[in-house]
Design a protein around this motif. Structure first.
Motif, short mmCIF file in Angstrom:
data_model
loop_
_atom_site.label_atom_id
_atom_site.label_comp_id
_atom_site.label_asym_id
_atom_site.label_seq_id
_atom_site.Cartn_x
_atom_site.Cartn_y
_atom_site.Cartn_z
N ASN A 88 17.84 2.58 -13.73
CA ASN A 88 16.54 2.18 -13.22
C ASN A 88 16.47 0.68 -12.99
OD1 ASN A 88 15.57 4.83 -13.32
ND2 ASN A 88 14.92 4.63 -15.44
N ASN A 89 17.13 -0.09 -13.86
CA ASN A 89 17.15 -1.54 -13.71
C ASN A 89 17.84 -1.94 -12.41
OD1 ASN A 89 16.46 -4.09 -14.99
ND2 ASN A 89 18.67 -4.43 -15.08
N HIS A 90 18.87 -1.19 -12.02
CA HIS A 90 19.57 -1.47 -10.76
C HIS A 90 18.74 -1.02 -9.56
CE1 HIS A 90 22.74 -1.76 -7.74
NE2 HIS A 90 22.51 -0.49 -7.44
N LEU A 91 18.16 0.18 -9.64
CA LEU A 91 17.43 0.73 -8.50
C LEU A 91 16.17 -0.07 -8.19
CD1 LEU A 91 17.74 4.57 -9.13
CD2 LEU A 91 18.96 3.18 -7.44
N ARG A 92 15.57 -0.69 -9.18
CA ARG A 92 14.35 -1.44 -8.92
C ARG A 92 14.63 -2.74 -8.18
NH1 ARG A 92 11.93 -1.88 -14.66
NH2 ARG A 92 10.08 -2.49 -13.51
N ARG A 93 15.89 -3.05 -7.95
CA ARG A 93 16.24 -4.20 -7.11
C ARG A 93 16.63 -3.77 -5.70
NH1 ARG A 93 20.00 -7.94 -11.14
NH2 ARG A 93 18.89 -7.47 -13.07
N THR A 94 16.50 -2.50 -5.41
CA THR A 94 16.84 -1.97 -4.09
C THR A 94 15.57 -1.55 -3.36
OG1 THR A 94 17.09 0.33 -4.81
CG2 THR A 94 19.00 -1.13 -5.09
N PHE A 95 15.73 -1.07 -2.14
CA PHE A 95 14.59 -0.64 -1.35
C PHE A 95 13.88 0.58 -1.95
CE2 PHE A 95 18.03 2.00 0.09
CZ PHE A 95 17.44 3.23 0.38
N VAL A 96 14.53 1.26 -2.90
CA VAL A 96 13.92 2.43 -3.53
C VAL A 96 12.62 2.04 -4.23
CG1 VAL A 96 14.29 4.28 -5.20
CG2 VAL A 96 16.19 3.49 -3.79
N ARG A 97 12.51 0.79 -4.66
CA ARG A 97 11.32 0.35 -5.37
C ARG A 97 10.07 0.38 -4.48
NH1 ARG A 97 9.45 -4.61 -4.76
NH2 ARG A 97 8.85 -4.72 -6.94
N GLU A 98 10.26 0.49 -3.15
CA GLU A 98 9.12 0.58 -2.26
C GLU A 98 8.44 1.94 -2.36
OE1 GLU A 98 7.94 -1.94 -0.68
OE2 GLU A 98 9.59 -3.26 -1.30
N TRP A 99 9.13 2.94 -2.87
CA TRP A 99 8.57 4.28 -3.02
C TRP A 99 8.34 4.65 -4.48
CZ3 TRP A 99 12.15 3.22 0.82
CH2 TRP A 99 11.72 3.46 2.13
N ILE A 100 9.14 4.10 -5.37
CA ILE A 100 9.04 4.45 -6.78
C ILE A 100 8.73 3.20 -7.59
CG2 ILE A 100 10.30 5.34 -8.78
CD1 ILE A 100 11.93 7.05 -6.93
N ASP A 101 7.66 3.24 -8.34
CA ASP A 101 7.31 2.14 -9.24
C ASP A 101 8.06 2.36 -10.55
OD1 ASP A 101 6.27 0.16 -10.76
OD2 ASP A 101 4.17 0.71 -10.49
N PHE A 102 9.17 1.66 -10.72
CA PHE A 102 9.99 1.87 -11.90
C PHE A 102 9.32 1.35 -13.17
CE2 PHE A 102 13.01 2.21 -8.45
CZ PHE A 102 13.78 3.28 -8.85
#
Length: 441
Positions: A135-149
Motif C-alpha cells: 500500500n505504501n508503494h501504490l499510494r505513490r502511483t496513479f492508483v491513489r487517484e481512485w483509492i484513498d490508501f
C-alpha cells in the motif's frame, strides 16, 4: 475573530478569549460537499459482496453442474440420504456436511451459505489492507487517484467487524441445522466441522478485544495485538474448511500479506546502534537518530514501527516520525507513556542515554495524501498528535501555506517543541480554556 497575545511568554502562540467561543463557526466539510460523506471507494467492495451473494442463491436453485439443487433420485445416488423429504422433488445434498433434504434445512443452509458468500470479497480486503509495504508503494502511483490508501485501517476495522459477526451467523445456522437433523457429530467427525469450529472459536478473540470498548479498556494493547495474530490460525482453518474456493479467495490475499510482511521484516528494517533517548516532559520520551541511508526518498509524513530489544524482542509499536528540527538528516519520535510498553520505556529512560533500536519503515500516513492534494492546509492536532503535523510543516515550508492549531491541556507543552525559523509558514497555536457555562447560557 480576535486573538489576544499572551504577554507572559515569548512563545509564538495566542490565546482565544473564552467570551468569543460562541463566535467560532465550524464548517462541516461533509455539509459543503455531501457526496464525500456518502461515497467511498471501499463501498464498491460491497457491490462484489452482493454479486457473490446472488451467485450463492443461484447455486441453491440451479441443478448440477451449475448448482446444488438435485432430484430425489440424484440424492439417493450420492448415498448420504435416501432422497428428499417433505414430498420435495428437489433438495440439496451433494455431500454429508451440506445435506438439506427438507424445507427447514434448506432455509437454514441458505442462511449459512449466503452469509459466508457475502463475506468472500471482504476476506480478501482484510489481508490486502494490512499489506503496508504494498500500500505504501501504490499510494505513490496513479492508483491513489481512485483509492484513498489512508482509509485502509478504517476498511480493515469495518470489514473485520462484518466478518466477525457473519462468521458467528454462519456457524450458528449450520449448528442449528445439524442439531435439528441429529447430525451434530459432524462437528468433530468431519473436516468441515473441525475447521469451522476452530475458525468460529478464534473469531471473537480476534475481533472483540479490538472493537468492544469495555474490552479495549481492560485488556492491554500487547495482549490484544497478540490475540489479533490468531487471524493466521483463522485463515489456515478456512483453507481446509472449503478447499474448492477458499485457497483462491483467501489463500492468494493471505500469501500477498505474508510476502509483504516478510519483505518489510527483512528488507526495510534498520538497526540504529546509537539512538539517543531522553525524557520529554514529565510523561514522555523523545528518540533521536540519524536517518539510515535507505531513507533518502522517505515519505513527507511518515510513521515507523520500532522495537527496543532491551524492553521486548517481540513487540513492534508504531509511532509518527518527524524531522529533527535542529539536525539535518535526523529524525525524531515523541512517545507518550500510555500503555505497558511505553510506561516501561519511560521507567528505563531516567537520564539521557544511547541505546540500540530497530526501525521498520518508513510508511506514509494519511497526512501525506492530504498534503499532496491541497495548496493550503489547516492542520488540527491535540497533545502528542502534533508530531505528524510537525513533519508536514517541515516538509512543505516555503511551498505551501499551513496553519497549525494545536490544542493541549497544559500551555507549557509549547516550550517542549522546537521549531525551525520559517517566515512563509503561518503557525497558530492556541489554548482555549473550557469555562463552565451557567444554566442560563
Amino acid at each position: 475573530m480576535r486573538f489576544k497575545r499572551r504577554t507572559s511568554s515569548n512563545l509564538p502562540s495566542f490565546r482565544l478569549d473564552p467570551t468569543e467561543l460562541d463566535q467560532v463557526e465550524i464548517i462541516d466539510d461533509h455539509k459543503v460537499h455531501p457526496s464525500r460523506k456518502r461515497l467511498h471507494w471501499w463501498h464498491a467492495i460491497f457491490f462484489f459482496s452482493i454479486v457473490s451473494l446472488l451467485i450463492c442463491l443461484l447455486q441453491l436453485v440451479l441443478p448440477p453442474p451449475y448448482g446444488l439443487m438435485m432430484t430425489s433420485a440424484e440424492v439417493a445416488e450420492v448415498g448420504v440420504a435416501s432422497g428428499c423429504d417433505d414430498d420435495l422433488e428437489r433438495c440439496v445434498c451433494p455431500r454429508e456436511t451440506i445435506c438439506a433434504t427438507d424445507k427447514l434445512s434448506i432455509i437454514l443452509l441458505a442462511l449459512a451459505r449466503c452469509s459466508v458468500f457475502f463475506d468472500y470479497p471482504l476476506y480478501m480486503l482484510l489481508f490486502i489492507s494490512n499489506a503496508h509495504n504494498l500500500n505504501n508503494h501504490l499510494r505513490r502511483t496513479f492508483v491513489r487517484e481512485w483509492i484513498d490508501f489512508g482509509d485502509m485501517h478504517k476498511v480493515h476495522k469495518i470489514f473485520g467487524v462484518v466478518v466477525g459477526i457473519e462468521t458467528m451467523f454462519h456457524s450458528f445456522f449450520h449448528l442449528l441445522r445439524w442439531g435439528l437433523n441429529n447430525e451434530l457429530s459432524l462437528l468433530w467427525q468431519s473436516a468441515a466441522g473441525v475447521t469451522g469450529f476452530i475458525a468460529a472459536f478464534v473469531t471473537p478473540l480476534i475481533c472483540w478485544p479490538m472493537v468492544v470498548p469495555f474490552l479495549k479498556r481492560r485488556i492491554s494493547f500487547e495482549v490484544r495485538k497478540g490475540l489479533h495474530y490468531l487471524s493466521i490460525v483463522w485463515a489456515i482453518a478456512l483453507l481446509f474448511h472449503a478447499p474448492s474456493r477458499i485457497p483462491w479467495l483467501i489463500g492468494i490475499p493471505a500469501l500477498v500479506y505474508v510476502a509483504d510482511y516478510m519483505f518489510g521484516y527483512f528488507m526495510t528494517n534498520n538497526l540504529i546502534e546509537t539512538a539517543y533517548f531522553e525524557r520529554y516532559g514529565e510523561n514522555g520520551v523523545a528518540v533521536h537518530f540519524k536517518n539510515p541511508p535507505s531513507w533518502e526518498n522517505r515519505p513527507p509524513t511518515s510513521y515507523v514501527y520500532i522495537m527496543c530489544p532491551w524492553i521486548s524482542k517481540y513487540q513492534w509499536h508504531a509511532f509518527t516520525m518527524f524531522p529533527e528540527p535542529l539536525k539535518e538528516n535526523h529524525a525524531m519520535l515523541c512517545i507518550g507513556a500510555s500503555g505497558d510498553w511505553s510506561k516501561e520505556l519511560l521507567d528505563k529512560i531516567q537520564a539521557p542515554c544511547l541505546r540500540q533500536l530497530y526501525v521498520h519503515g518508513p510508511l506514509m500516513t494519511e497526512f501525506s495524501d492530504k498534503a499532496i492534494t491541497t495548496a493550503n492546509a489547516i492542520a488540527v492536532a491535540s497533545g502528542i498528535g502534533i508530531t505528524p503535523t510537525l513533519s508536514l510543516m517541515m516538509r512543505y515550508v516555503g511551498r505551501k501555506r499551513i496553519n497549525i492549531i494545536w490544542m493541549v491541556s497544559d500551555w507549557r507543552c509549547f516550550s517542549s517543541i522546537q521549531l525551525p525559523p520559517c517566515s512563509s509558514l503561518t503557525l497558530l497555536n492556541f489554548c482555549a480554556p473550557l469555562v463552565p457555562r451557567s444554566r442560563s447560557d
